[in-house]
Design a protein around this motif. Structure first.
Motif, PDB file in Angstrom:
ATOM      1  N   UNK A  70       3.624 -11.182 -20.902  1.00  0.00           N
ATOM      2  CA  UNK A  70       2.170 -11.063 -20.764  1.00  0.00           C
ATOM      3  C   UNK A  70       1.446 -11.865 -21.836  1.00  0.00           C
ATOM      4  N   UNK A  71       1.974 -11.829 -23.066  1.00  0.00           N
ATOM      5  CA  UNK A  71       1.378 -12.610 -24.144  1.00  0.00           C
ATOM      6  C   UNK A  71       1.438 -14.102 -23.852  1.00  0.00           C
ATOM      7  N   UNK A  72       2.590 -14.567 -23.369  1.00  0.00           N
ATOM      8  CA  UNK A  72       2.739 -15.985 -23.025  1.00  0.00           C
ATOM      9  C   UNK A  72       1.835 -16.370 -21.847  1.00  0.00           C
ATOM     10  N   UNK A  73       1.716 -15.468 -20.887  1.00  0.00           N
ATOM     11  CA  UNK A  73       0.849 -15.732 -19.735  1.00  0.00           C
ATOM     12  C   UNK A  73      -0.608 -15.864 -20.189  1.00  0.00           C
ATOM     13  N   UNK A  74      -1.010 -15.038 -21.142  1.00  0.00           N
ATOM     14  CA  UNK A  74      -2.377 -15.114 -21.663  1.00  0.00           C
ATOM     15  C   UNK A  74      -2.592 -16.425 -22.420  1.00  0.00           C
ATOM     16  N   UNK A  75      -1.620 -16.818 -23.243  1.00  0.00           N
ATOM     17  CA  UNK A  75      -1.712 -18.084 -23.980  1.00  0.00           C
ATOM     18  C   UNK A  75      -1.857 -19.251 -23.005  1.00  0.00           C
ATOM     19  N   UNK A  76      -1.149 -19.176 -21.882  1.00  0.00           N
ATOM     20  CA  UNK A  76      -1.181 -20.254 -20.882  1.00  0.00           C
ATOM     21  C   UNK A  76      -2.353 -20.116 -19.918  1.00  0.00           C
ATOM     22  N   UNK A  77      -3.200 -19.106 -20.169  1.00  0.00           N
ATOM     23  CA  UNK A  77      -4.402 -18.890 -19.372  1.00  0.00           C
ATOM     24  C   UNK A  77      -4.099 -18.640 -17.894  1.00  0.00           C
ATOM     25  N   UNK A  78      -3.008 -17.902 -17.634  1.00  0.00           N
ATOM     26  CA  UNK A  78      -2.670 -17.540 -16.256  1.00  0.00           C
ATOM     27  C   UNK A  78      -3.480 -16.305 -15.871  1.00  0.00           C
ATOM     28  N   UNK A  79      -4.481 -16.491 -15.079  1.00  0.00           N
ATOM     29  CA  UNK A  79      -5.372 -15.397 -14.694  1.00  0.00           C
ATOM     30  C   UNK A  79      -4.911 -14.814 -13.365  1.00  0.00           C
ATOM     31  N   UNK A  80      -3.816 -14.086 -13.418  1.00  0.00           N
ATOM     32  CA  UNK A  80      -3.210 -13.468 -12.235  1.00  0.00           C
ATOM     33  C   UNK A  80      -3.199 -11.958 -12.485  1.00  0.00           C
ATOM     34  N   UNK A  81      -3.634 -11.137 -11.537  1.00  0.00           N
ATOM     35  CA  UNK A  81      -3.481  -9.700 -11.702  1.00  0.00           C
ATOM     36  C   UNK A  81      -2.001  -9.367 -11.861  1.00  0.00           C
ATOM     37  N   UNK A  82      -1.698  -8.468 -12.836  1.00  0.00           N
ATOM     38  CA  UNK A  82      -0.312  -8.153 -13.159  1.00  0.00           C
ATOM     39  C   UNK A  82      -0.081  -6.651 -13.222  1.00  0.00           C
ATOM     40  N   UNK A  83       1.130  -6.261 -12.874  1.00  0.00           N
ATOM     41  CA  UNK A  83       1.581  -4.887 -12.995  1.00  0.00           C
ATOM     42  C   UNK A  83       2.908  -4.924 -13.733  1.00  0.00           C
ATOM     43  N   UNK A  84       3.009  -4.169 -14.820  1.00  0.00           N
ATOM     44  CA  UNK A  84       4.256  -4.176 -15.571  1.00  0.00           C
ATOM     45  C   UNK A  84       4.939  -2.834 -15.453  1.00  0.00           C
TER      46      UNK A  84
END
Length: 84
Positions: A70-84
């Protein structure tokens, strides 16, 4: 008739559980495609990740865990709804 337009991404390293999730999503009429990733690293390297409508991520993955993903996705600006 409703058009299938959702693309789900699943990041899961347990193949049996991954298959279960895929089978559950396949019955939905609005699902166009299901992308399977066996690790967080694989998902982050994939060019297909940008077309995902919703991402399901395992918390405990071998290698990078779900929270780190999730941290890496945020750094890469991936704006996708996520469920962990």
């Amino acid at each position: 008739m409703e058009e299938a337009n959702l693309v789900f991404g699943i990041v899961e390293d347990d193949n049996k559980f991954l298959a279960t999730l895929v089978n559950l999503l396949k019955v939905r009429k609005d699902v166009k495609e299901i992308l399977e990733f066996n690790s967080a690293e694989e998902a982050l390297r994939s060019t297909q990740l940008k077309k995902v409508s919703f991402l399901i991520i395992d918390y405990k993955l071998s290698g990078m865990d779900g929270i780190s993903f999730l941290g890496q996705a945020q750094i890469r600006n991936l704006k996708i709804p996520k469920l962990i």
